[in-house]
Write a protein that holds these residues in place. Structure first.
Motif, PDB file in Angstrom:
ATOM      1  N   ARG A  11       0.840  -1.209   0.000  1.00  0.00           N
ATOM      2  CA  ARG A  11       0.000   0.000   0.000  1.00  0.00           C
ATOM      3  C   ARG A  11       0.872   1.255   0.000  1.00  0.00           C
ATOM      4  N   CYS A  12       1.916   1.250   0.818  1.00  0.00           N
ATOM      5  CA  CYS A  12       2.828   2.401   0.864  1.00  0.00           C
ATOM      6  C   CYS A  12       3.482   2.638  -0.500  1.00  0.00           C
ATOM      7  N   LEU A  13       3.956   1.578  -1.119  1.00  0.00           N
ATOM      8  CA  LEU A  13       4.609   1.710  -2.424  1.00  0.00           C
ATOM      9  C   LEU A  13       3.630   2.175  -3.499  1.00  0.00           C
ATOM     10  N   TYR A  51       8.662  -0.365 -11.139  1.00  0.00           N
ATOM     11  CA  TYR A  51       8.470   0.986 -10.631  1.00  0.00           C
ATOM     12  C   TYR A  51       8.530   1.882 -11.861  1.00  0.00           C
ATOM     13  N   ARG A  52       7.657   2.889 -11.905  1.00  0.00           N
ATOM     14  CA  ARG A  52       7.658   3.740 -13.089  1.00  0.00           C
ATOM     15  C   ARG A  52       7.088   5.109 -12.767  1.00  0.00           C
ATOM     16  N   ALA A  53       7.402   6.025 -13.645  1.00  0.00           N
ATOM     17  CA  ALA A  53       6.830   7.368 -13.546  1.00  0.00           C
ATOM     18  C   ALA A  53       5.539   7.384 -14.353  1.00  0.00           C
ATOM     19  N   VAL A  54       4.494   7.921 -13.788  1.00  0.00           N
ATOM     20  CA  VAL A  54       3.236   8.089 -14.495  1.00  0.00           C
ATOM     21  C   VAL A  54       3.228   9.524 -15.017  1.00  0.00           C
ATOM     22  N   ILE A  55       3.161   9.671 -16.318  1.00  0.00           N
ATOM     23  CA  ILE A  55       3.256  10.994 -16.927  1.00  0.00           C
ATOM     24  C   ILE A  55       1.889  11.497 -17.367  1.00  0.00           C
ATOM     25  N   ALA A  56       1.800  12.778 -17.608  1.00  0.00           N
ATOM     26  CA  ALA A  56       0.591  13.409 -18.137  1.00  0.00           C
ATOM     27  C   ALA A  56       0.795  13.579 -19.640  1.00  0.00           C
ATOM     28  N   PRO A  57       0.209  12.701 -20.465  1.00  0.00           N
ATOM     29  CA  PRO A  57       0.459  12.757 -21.912  1.00  0.00           C
ATOM     30  C   PRO A  57       0.144  14.116 -22.533  1.00  0.00           C
ATOM     31  N   GLU A  58      -0.893  14.777 -22.026  1.00  0.00           N
ATOM     32  CA  GLU A  58      -1.296  16.060 -22.608  1.00  0.00           C
ATOM     33  C   GLU A  58      -0.220  17.127 -22.428  1.00  0.00           C
ATOM     34  N   LEU A  59       0.644  16.976 -21.431  1.00  0.00           N
ATOM     35  CA  LEU A  59       1.697  17.959 -21.199  1.00  0.00           C
ATOM     36  C   LEU A  59       2.936  17.719 -22.052  1.00  0.00           C
TER      37      LEU A  59
END
Length: 150
Positions: A11-13, A51-59
């Motif tokens: 949950r923490c991760l 583990y990954r970065a979740v990006i904002a595609p619109e940006l």
């Protein structure tokens, strides 16, 4: 393998994969080295996949999101499944039951990009496209919610 402490670590991760083992340990009630060891074991057996970065595609220039379903032509499903992994536009792709074989979530720069993408996928089957107006819910299943699935 997944006891209450591991559930707490997961949950923490899921909330923040960048928090320290010390911070996680304070939450779940064990030492930082014990957290590290439990995480390593869960990685080793495949419970924690990445583990990954979740990006904002619109940006970054991808202003259009669409859901596309495909009903594959005879003999085209296997080639589609091999090629879909190469297309950067595809965020998620699922093989499904029902009249269609595939449902994809795609991000595209604009309508022209969507048209070009559809021109590629229609060689594999009949497609239906819905443009996403807004996202109502955005989360991965959490350990807590997984526990309720029987």
């Amino acid at each position: 393998m997944v006891d209450n402490i591991n559930n707490g670590i997961l949950r923490c991760l899921q909330e923040n994969a960048r928090q320290s083992n010390t911070a996680i340990g304070k939450i779940v009630g064990i030492s930082s080295p014990a957290v590290a060891e439990r995480i390593r074991k869960m990685e080793d057996v495949g419970i924690i996949k990445s583990y990954r970065a979740v990006i904002a595609p619109e940006l970054i220039g991808y202003q259009l999101k669409a859901i596309i379903t495909i009903r594959a032509f005879m003999g085209k499903l296997k080639p589609f499944l091999e090629n879909v992994k190469k297309w950067n536009e595809v965020v998620n792709c699922y093989r499904i039951t029902g009249n269609e074989n595939i449902v994809m979530e795609v991000v595209l720069r604009d309508q022209k990009h969507l048209e070009e993408f559809i021109d590629v996928i229609i060689t594999y089957g009949e497609s239906k496209t819905q443009i996403v107006l807004s996202q109502v819910v955005a989360h991965q299943p959490t350990v807590k919610s997984i526990n309720y699935i029987k």
